[in-house]
Design a protein around this motif. Sequence first.
Motif, mmCIF file in Angstrom:
data_model
loop_
_atom_site.group_PDB
_atom_site.id
_atom_site.type_symbol
_atom_site.label_atom_id
_atom_site.label_comp_id
_atom_site.label_asym_id
_atom_site.label_seq_id
_atom_site.Cartn_x
_atom_site.Cartn_y
_atom_site.Cartn_z
ATOM 1 N N ILE A 83 0.831 -1.203 0.000
ATOM 2 C CA ILE A 83 0.000 0.000 0.000
ATOM 3 C C ILE A 83 0.867 1.255 0.000
ATOM 4 O O ILE A 83 0.513 2.264 -0.629
ATOM 5 N N THR A 84 2.018 1.212 0.634
ATOM 6 C CA THR A 84 2.947 2.338 0.573
ATOM 7 C C THR A 84 3.397 2.574 -0.862
ATOM 8 O O THR A 84 3.494 3.729 -1.318
ATOM 9 N N SER A 85 3.629 1.509 -1.604
ATOM 10 C CA SER A 85 3.992 1.644 -3.021
ATOM 11 C C SER A 85 2.839 2.246 -3.813
ATOM 12 O O SER A 85 3.047 3.115 -4.667
ATOM 13 N N GLU A 86 1.622 1.795 -3.530
ATOM 14 C CA GLU A 86 0.453 2.362 -4.210
ATOM 15 C C GLU A 86 0.337 3.854 -3.928
ATOM 16 O O GLU A 86 -0.004 4.641 -4.823
ATOM 17 N N HIS A 87 0.629 4.229 -2.692
ATOM 18 C CA HIS A 87 0.555 5.641 -2.297
ATOM 19 C C HIS A 87 1.573 6.469 -3.077
ATOM 20 O O HIS A 87 1.249 7.556 -3.584
ATOM 21 N N ARG A 88 2.784 5.959 -3.184
ATOM 22 C CA ARG A 88 3.822 6.678 -3.938
ATOM 23 C C ARG A 88 3.423 6.824 -5.406
ATOM 24 O O ARG A 88 3.607 7.894 -6.009
ATOM 25 N N ILE A 89 2.885 5.771 -5.975
ATOM 26 C CA ILE A 89 2.443 5.825 -7.371
ATOM 27 C C ILE A 89 1.320 6.840 -7.533
ATOM 28 O O ILE A 89 1.321 7.641 -8.482
ATOM 29 N N ALA A 90 0.362 6.824 -6.614
ATOM 30 C CA ALA A 90 -0.769 7.755 -6.693
ATOM 31 C C ALA A 90 -0.286 9.204 -6.625
ATOM 32 O O ALA A 90 -0.760 10.061 -7.382
#
Length: 109
Positions: A83-90
């Motif tokens: 989810i941290t990766s998803e946040h960075r992508i977002a």
Amino acid sequence: MDINEVAMGVIINACNGRDKIDKAFDAMGQLDFDAARALLEEADKDLLQAHNAQTETIQAQAAGENTEYSLLFTHAQDTLMTITSEHRIAKNLLNVFEAMSAQIETLRA
């Protein structure tokens, strides 16, 4: 420390963040960049809570506190990382979408 209780806290906070990230993507799709940015900031707070709980657990183990192995804690760490990766992508996509939207508005003028 109940490692499984900590794990559930990490999972709950991380997933709360994911819900806000999903809503931010929806806002981006509607070109509501202010709402998207606000949602990503809220998600950041959820992820920080999850990260802090994980870090406290790791630091306790490093300091010699005996903590049993927990598959649930491993899952929680994996969930948080994803989810941290998803946040960075977002966050990066928000910048891209804002720039593209500005370019389109410039071309329309």
